[in-house]
Scaffold this active site. Structure first.
Site, short mmCIF file in Angstrom:
data_model
loop_
_atom_site.label_atom_id
_atom_site.label_comp_id
_atom_site.label_asym_id
_atom_site.label_seq_id
_atom_site.Cartn_x
_atom_site.Cartn_y
_atom_site.Cartn_z
N SER A 322 -9.40 1.46 -0.95
CA SER A 322 -8.43 0.69 -1.74
C SER A 322 -7.19 0.39 -0.91
O SER A 322 -6.67 -0.74 -0.94
CB SER A 322 -8.04 1.47 -3.00
OG SER A 322 -7.05 0.78 -3.73
N TRP A 325 -8.09 -2.19 1.65
CA TRP A 325 -8.27 -3.50 1.00
C TRP A 325 -6.94 -4.25 0.93
O TRP A 325 -6.89 -5.47 1.06
CB TRP A 325 -8.82 -3.29 -0.42
CG TRP A 325 -8.97 -4.57 -1.21
CD1 TRP A 325 -10.06 -5.40 -1.27
CD2 TRP A 325 -7.99 -5.16 -2.09
NE1 TRP A 325 -9.81 -6.46 -2.11
CE2 TRP A 325 -8.56 -6.33 -2.62
CE3 TRP A 325 -6.69 -4.81 -2.46
CZ2 TRP A 325 -7.88 -7.15 -3.52
CZ3 TRP A 325 -6.01 -5.63 -3.35
CH2 TRP A 325 -6.61 -6.78 -3.87
N HIS A 326 -5.85 -3.49 0.75
CA HIS A 326 -4.55 -4.12 0.60
C HIS A 326 -4.02 -4.72 1.90
O HIS A 326 -3.19 -5.63 1.85
CB HIS A 326 -3.53 -3.13 0.03
CG HIS A 326 -3.66 -2.92 -1.44
ND1 HIS A 326 -4.55 -2.02 -2.00
CD2 HIS A 326 -3.02 -3.51 -2.48
CE1 HIS A 326 -4.44 -2.06 -3.32
NE2 HIS A 326 -3.52 -2.95 -3.64
N GLY A 327 -4.44 -4.22 3.02
CA GLY A 327 -3.92 -4.80 4.26
C GLY A 327 -4.36 -4.06 5.49
O GLY A 327 -4.73 -2.87 5.44
N PHE A 483 -2.76 -10.39 0.22
CA PHE A 483 -3.92 -9.50 0.19
C PHE A 483 -5.18 -10.26 -0.16
O PHE A 483 -6.25 -9.72 -0.08
CB PHE A 483 -3.69 -8.36 -0.81
CG PHE A 483 -2.42 -7.60 -0.54
CD1 PHE A 483 -2.08 -7.23 0.75
CD2 PHE A 483 -1.56 -7.27 -1.58
CE1 PHE A 483 -0.90 -6.53 1.00
CE2 PHE A 483 -0.39 -6.57 -1.34
CZ PHE A 483 -0.07 -6.20 -0.05
#
Length: 483
Positions: A322, A325-327, A483
């Site tokens: 997670s 996934w954001h960056g 994102f």
């Protein structure tokens, strides 16, 4: 195209009129209009990246059709992994190529080996993480035989690129959204009014709360080395409200806009800052992403069914992924790991499902115990957000050390932007109160505090006035666009 822009204020009524008065008698034309409007909406930013959405749409549509007629499990797995490979290769190249290259080079440098490798000047396509996960969920559900693949290419295309939630969610499941493109839609006045009300609240959260908090949060984070501990704490709190107002505001606008066109999207935020523990926070924050990882990663890995080691492994897996996934930055990975550490004690003591309902439901105020639990969870969340906001790990650690090392007390001199600090504090106090009293609803102003129409009208008019009067000079992009 930004929701908080003049462009969108012109675009939305045009599409609305064409949708309900031009092609309202033909379902396929309605879906085709949504596809065209969505491509215009997305292409307004950079039309070149429309090819990625179109290619992803075509690939997953064709794979869905192949899965319909294929019974051999080995071939079905090949089709599934083809979809996963195609979609994640797009995401991996545009979002993570330079990150992996940089860390590959740095690893060899530690051992005294110099490698010359130039990073690529890659533009990250807006919303690629969102629509990639949305279309992947369709293929996975079809593979699992939980969903019948659609034969209607226009309906599927509209599902993938539906403009209200295209670039920052909610990440809709095909089982919820796709069937709505197959049904005839009729205009409902009450539904449209409710949608407009949610759009209004979303704009308030974005323009008044998030953007004004951003002015001060950016000033503090960008000059953190010169700030004392009290000011750094204030900066972290401002960012905490900025990211909530920004992202949940986008979701409110997306859900409200969808309702104008006869669609129902899932709730994406449920007053997460009133959570009593971190497990409850993650059930209320970015719900569509949390449940996506739960259903397509956590449960397939074994979920909480195994022993202690499996529970720990799976918890860290879902939070680290997670974060990533954001960056493409180690700050996001640390942020994910920190939330995993917060979450583990609850999971291992079987207290992760302790707080399911709304806090202090049916009561005016929380109990003292609930208040302490909420404040503790909020403090932990604020601390984790520092890593999320920091430019890199050095920045994050220096920011945190500044909080604890600084001996000066008081707020550093900050420039006045559109509003000054006291006014912002008043706005935040109002915002928290409104969210508290509306915590049982899909959004805070869904139900009015008064049944008198004139009072309701005046209240909504005041919110509209605040949006115009208290907006920052230049519209700010939504944080989750990156994102």
């Amino acid at each position: 195209m930004l929701f908080n822009s003049i462009d969108f204020a012109i675009f939305l009524p045009i599409v609305f009129i064409l949708y309900w008065f031009g092609v309202n008698k033909n379902l396929k034309l309605q879906n085709a209009l949504i596809v065209v409007a969505s491509y215009v909406f997305y292409g307004w930013w950079d039309w070149r990246f429309l090819s990625l959405i179109i290619l992803s749409t075509v690939v997953d549509y064709l794979i869905g059709q192949s899965l319909r007629t294929e019974d051999k499990e080995s071939k079905r797995k090949v089709l599934l992994w083809t979809s996963i490979a195609v979609n994640l290769s797009f995401l991996g190249f545009f979002k993570y190529f330079n990150f992996f290259l940089e860390n590959f080079v740095n690893t060899f440098t530690v051992f005294g080996i110099q490698i010359n490798a130039n990073s690529l000047n890659i533009i990250l396509p807006v919303g690629i993480s969102f629509y990639t996960f949305q279309t992947l969920s369709y293929t996975i559900d079809v593979y699992r035989k939980k969903l019948e693949p659609t034969k209607d290419f226009w309906a599927f295309s509209a599902f993938v690129c539906f403009f209200p939630q295209l670039v920052a969610g909610p990440i809709e499941r095909a089982a919820n959204l796709l069937p709505q493109f197959h049904k005839k839609r009729t205009f409902e006045y009450s539904k449209a009014v409710d949608g407009m009300r949610q759009i209004l609240w979303g704009l308030f959260k974005k323009v008044v709360i998030a953007d004004n908090c951003a002015e001060f949060a950016n000033q503090i984070f960008n000059n953190s080395a010169d700030m004392n501990g009290s000011t750094l704490v204030l900066g972290a709190i401002f960012f905490t409200f900025q990211i909530y107002g920004d992202f949940s505001g986008y979701s409110d606008i997306a859900i409200g806009t969808s309702r104008l066109f006869g669609f129902d999207l899932k709730q994406n935020f449920a007053t997460p800052y009133f959570s009593r523990d971190i497990a409850e926070f993650w059930r209320r924050w970015h719900i569509s992403l949390s449940t996506w990882f739960r259903d397509y990663l956590y449960i397939p890995l074994g979920g909480s069914r195994g022993g202690t080691w499996m529970k720990v492994r799976n918890t860290f897996a879902i939070f680290l992924v997670s974060g990533f996934w954001h960056g493409a930055n180690w700050t996001f990975i640390i942020w994910g790991a920190l939330n995993a550490i917060y979450f583990l004690p609850l999971l291992l003591t079987n207290n992760n499902r302790k707080n399911i309902g709304v806090v202090a439901e049916g009561k005016l105020l929380p109990s003292f115990r609930e208040l302490i639990a909420m404040l503790t969870t909020f403090v932990l969340t604020v601390f984790a957000w520092i890593f999320f906001r920091a430019e890199d790990l050095n920045h994050a650690f220096s920011y945190i050390s500044g909080i604890f090392i600084s001996k000066k007390i008081g707020i550093e001199s900050l420039e006045n932007w559109k509003i000054n600090l006291p006014i912002l504090f008043v706005l935040l106090a109002y915002f928290i109160a409104q969210e508290w009293f509306g915590r049982s609803n899909d959004y805070a102003i869904k139900k009015s505090f008064s049944k008198l129409k004139p009072i309701q009208f005046i209240y909504y008019l005041l919110i509209v006035a605040s949006i115009f009067l208290l907006s920052v000079p230049n519209p700010q992009e939504f944080i989750y666009f990156q994102f």
